[in-house]
Design an enzyme around this catalytic site. Structure first.
Site, PDB file in Angstrom:
ATOM      1  N   HIS A 292       6.554   0.023  -8.818  1.00  0.00           N
ATOM      2  CA  HIS A 292       5.465  -0.985  -8.646  1.00  0.00           C
ATOM      3  C   HIS A 292       4.443  -0.665  -9.757  1.00  0.00           C
ATOM      4  CE1 HIS A 292       3.687   2.256  -5.888  1.00  0.00           C
ATOM      5  NE2 HIS A 292       2.872   1.917  -6.597  1.00  0.00           N
TER       6      HIS A 292
ATOM      7  N   HIS B 278      -3.765   9.715  -7.956  1.00  0.00           N
ATOM      8  CA  HIS B 278      -2.694   9.472  -8.845  1.00  0.00           C
ATOM      9  C   HIS B 278      -2.786   8.720  -9.999  1.00  0.00           C
ATOM     10  CE1 HIS B 278      -2.166   6.150  -6.563  1.00  0.00           C
ATOM     11  NE2 HIS B 278      -0.744   6.116  -6.313  1.00  0.00           N
TER      12      HIS B 278
ATOM     13  N   TYR C  67       1.731  -4.354  -0.748  1.00  0.00           N
ATOM     14  CA  TYR C  67       2.926  -4.402  -2.032  1.00  0.00           C
ATOM     15  C   TYR C  67       3.302  -5.849  -1.606  1.00  0.00           C
ATOM     16  CZ  TYR C  67       3.248   0.637  -2.352  1.00  0.00           C
ATOM     17  OH  TYR C  67       2.781   2.032  -2.645  1.00  0.00           O
TER      18      TYR C  67
ATOM     19  N   GLU D 148       1.128  -3.646  -6.604  1.00  0.00           N
ATOM     20  CA  GLU D 148       0.570  -3.066  -5.470  1.00  0.00           C
ATOM     21  C   GLU D 148      -1.031  -3.229  -5.773  1.00  0.00           C
ATOM     22  OE1 GLU D 148       0.419   1.168  -4.918  1.00  0.00           O
ATOM     23  OE2 GLU D 148      -0.591   1.117  -2.937  1.00  0.00           O
TER      24      GLU D 148
ATOM     25  N   HIS E 129      -2.324   2.500 -11.377  1.00  0.00           N
ATOM     26  CA  HIS E 129      -1.337   3.537 -11.618  1.00  0.00           C
ATOM     27  C   HIS E 129      -0.190   2.912 -11.793  1.00  0.00           C
ATOM     28  CE1 HIS E 129      -1.441   2.860  -7.149  1.00  0.00           C
ATOM     29  NE2 HIS E 129      -0.157   2.814  -7.092  1.00  0.00           N
TER      30      HIS E 129
ATOM     31  N   HIS F 270      -1.522   4.470   3.030  1.00  0.00           N
ATOM     32  CA  HIS F 270      -0.766   5.461   2.779  1.00  0.00           C
ATOM     33  C   HIS F 270      -1.462   6.890   3.232  1.00  0.00           C
ATOM     34  CE1 HIS F 270       1.304   3.254  -0.338  1.00  0.00           C
ATOM     35  NE2 HIS F 270       0.199   3.180  -0.881  1.00  0.00           N
TER      36      HIS F 270
END
Lengths: 308, 308, 308, 308
Positions: free
Chosen positions: D215, D200, D256, D266, D154, D247
């Site tokens: 990122h 995501h 990160y 990431e 992503h 997260h």
């Protein structure tokens, strides 16, 4: 005052059948580094995380199996003291001069114990050129390969009269048993012995033929690396004995399989932190399979029958 | 011949501010079991995997912090021998009679070392009623809770004159340092000390105020359990200091946070297997932050400033 | 435009023999929550991480096994559309009125496919009272218990004529097969079917008896939780079939064992992310055992013979 | 009936400053394979586990950053249909002929959305020569290297008017939002968008400057591999932004850091399985930091300020 004077199993010499194929396993699958070769063609190896010169020597032979294991002790005084105690215990001791057949190693004393295995002791060994860093060290410098073996951890020996062998290890080597397995008549069937906080440095199983080795165990970082090792085993079609599983004995997480020469290898992780004051954990022989293979809880015939 | 005569840190007594709230943390979040309460209201706790009577005692007080740590030794002879050596080293020794203030514990000798911390030694302690099984043992019987702490692992003390303290631990306790950190002038800034194969049983950092504790470390099974502990820390809104991260020093994987009374707790896993013959790992003080926090590589002011 | 109109297997009803003992497994070992009981004594359960009312219903019966599986679709329009397509495909469809026998569920349509299994579809179901948070959500609120099952993941059905069943799932349910296993004559031996990015929502194996279920699979977070589940299995003496191991098919990491009523349970983690445009992975039937059990690479007779 | 017609982000082209140093990162640390170079000197890469020709293209430039992302759709019909819908939505569409500047890729349509980012869509791309096996497949053939990235997962884009961008992704791409973050006035601050069961495929944060990338995320197998990636980051002294952490949004486990050209990378694992019928998870903007960094729960200024 010091830690136990016998530090650890520091070296094992194994017989292998097909040097190239077997070396490929130890180097590219198990992840050891080749340190050097001897003039008579033996190959010396170590893990990426061991400080000493080498820990595994492979010798080409007609049968696979165990030549000897050598234990590092803490000082020249201990070396002489253990030699004397070994003689008093009743085992004949010979001397292997420094650098005579294991590059980098000082003088060793050797002797054959009642189970038919040759043990050696030494106090001097050179540091490896490519050991872990010691000045502001990174956790590794060359990436661990393959199964990512961290150290030679332990081995399991099969032979007769393990009660005497256990007594020798306690009286002369200063070791203790965190766990034992007894037959209904109270006789030892198996004993785990350690000189440290590891749950075992080696173990014995009572067996009628002398001098046999069941497996050599290498340490991995965790259960995820045990899974990674299983992937490597499957991809390279190594013959599996059992695992991934857990031992109730030692609590280690584990796989057993055979390297190309037929020596059984264990990759092992976890295990409790042992202390000599902890109660002895005792296994009844009819519960041994659960102790060995906690998830299966059943007899595995190959585990009894196949040794080298 | 035996393992080191000083076995391990077996007991720590801490001061806490809010007994109920703090107990809830130790029992339901960190995962310890309450063993008993003393007549003066202190609470004794242990992890699910410790054999001895208890390992943590909490005392209600006006300030959080360290009352004392007690070390188990291997025999009554060692107990007397270490008492004598401590006196010879120059520290006054008092005697705490058996069962006088720590239920289940035998006679203890106590003394204050140069850093301002009270240490005690003992050789007798009753086994806990709810320790690990020893007959055909399962790996646990009651499921580990919360952060699933396995054992009291280590602690970090801040105080003056740690070079003397290190010398005391080596000469009297028989410990060794796998790693040290030196200032440019060669003076010790920090030292890690172990009596075993663990990379540390405790550590000292040079500090001008005496008797301070930086953190108490509990052992977890692996990095996945460090992640689980971080989830518990977040869900319960515990104040975090740093982590999940890795130490280059000891190689442990870790989180630091504060329990409700303000004592800093570390949950820690992994770490190399230390041996006294391994080369000493030396850190320059300008590399200490990388040594402490391998991923961050940067100073963390709270880590220097907040102690109890 | 939307994701596949058939969302997922949302409910399975199983027959069990000993409700108390079996419920103890589902609740305290597998880690499901009891949601409610029906007036006829069935018990509705869900994992801690599922949003919908419940996902597993247990019914006391004389034989263990599969009553039916129900699939959630994305809208009332899809529900009617799939009903029509099912009838056109040749299966008789009945209607189960809302809330008639599964609390919280809207109207369902049911039908028996060629393999002898009853499937149902529905689009409305109430949210569970104790589902995951949705406003500034924590990752969980009540700690996951036991094996820490995350969701009802998939099931494997044994029955005749799986080629037709596969065709039904593709044409009516809009699913696709990431992997299949073919006999030497090209006929399907097994097929994995998914409606999503999961490598399977269910699978079929060709079998002469209709309506059989091989296992119900629950999802775990990772390989470390697969190891944790194996510990629970061992401690509670659940009968193990195989594992911890890895499938090459789906790449999932897994254990199979039987719950107290004799239904085979899989706890499963990992697996690749499937996409319908990825090439179909094809297994020859003589390689199927390696595909199923990547580490063992061998036939497991119980896996063929025992179904409920 | 089919899965969503927009399958996934299949390609991203990034600008880099120092091709050799940056390539060394992508190949030897992140673990991607170099597939080919274009006549104008760009380098095409893919992970070991991706089927399609390549997924990352690096272009030498004076500034680091985002050139465009391209999305694979399920058919030529969808390609034309989405082109028309995009034009209707109000964005000008251009055509990039097959094989013109991305080897192996068929015709692409491109357009710039309101946030200032160029998106492309395509339906044809050749399979990579070294993709995963499809006939009786092993789980990998060449051992994963370094951080062991599994796939391009992503990316997070910063730009103006993300409410329109979210609407575009839903109406034209058929995506949905599992989570959003709103300002007190109800305006979107951030939105996560997916076309699948991944939490995501990309996300937007409202930002005044157009066309920025925060990122690029690559998927790792599990939290243990996140730890392994952190070791590689530390050993190679890559500049870290935050992590290892979790997260709460998506529940992913993460680090990160910046690659040598300054693009933020990431490495990400876990995350829940998203479904379009699950309730929308809503974050208040004053809780966003906890949503982003569940363990820290605090603002990280660099996370807001540094984009490329």
């Amino acid at each position: 005052m010091a830690l136990n004077k016998l530090l650890r199993p520091g070296l094992i010499q194994l017989r292998v059948l097909d040097l190239d194929k077997t070396l490929n396993f130890y180097k590219n699958i198990l992840g050891l580094d080749e340190v050097c070769r001897t003039s008579d063609g033996r190959v010396c190896l170590k893990t990426y995380d061991e400080f000493d010169h080498h820990s595994v020597t492979l010798r080409l032979a007609d049968t696979a199996g165990f030549d000897y294991a050598a234990f590092k002790v803490d000082s020249p005084e201990t070396l002489e003291e253990m030699k004397e105690k070994t003689i008093k215990f009743g085992y004949a001791v010979d001397e292997v001069p420094a650098n005579s057949n294991q590059p980098g190693f000082g003088k060793r004393y050797g002797f054959t114990i009642c189970t038919g295995h040759r043990f050696e002791i030494y106090c001097d060994v050179e540091l490896a050129e490519k050991g872990p860093q010691i000045k502001n060290p990174d956790i590794w410098t060359t990436p661990p390969r393959g199964m990512r073996a961290i150290r030679l951890d332990h081995f399991l020996l099969y032979g007769p009269n393990i009660e005497e062998a256990e007594r020798f290890c306690k009286e002369v080597f200063g070791m203790y048993s965190p766990e034992v397995c007894n037959l209904p008549d109270g006789k030892r069937l198996a004993t785990w012995l350690t000189s440290s906080n590891k749950p075992h440095d080696f173990a014995f199983v009572e067996y009628d033929k002398p001098g046999k080795i069941h497996h050599i165990g290498f340490y991995l970082e965790n259960w995820t690396d045990v899974g990674n090792a299983a992937d490597w085993m499957a991809i390279h079609r190594l013959k599996r004995d059992i695992g991934p599983t857990r031992h109730a004995i030692t609590r280690g997480q584990t796989i057993y399989f055979w390297e190309p020469s037929g020596n059984r290898i264990e990759v092992y992780s976890g295990g409790y932190t042992a202390y000599p004051d902890n109660p002895l954990r005792i296994w009844d022989s009819d519960m041994l399979w659960r102790g060995l293979f906690y998830y299966e809880g059943e007899m595995l015939p190959s585990f009894l029958e196949i040794v080298t």
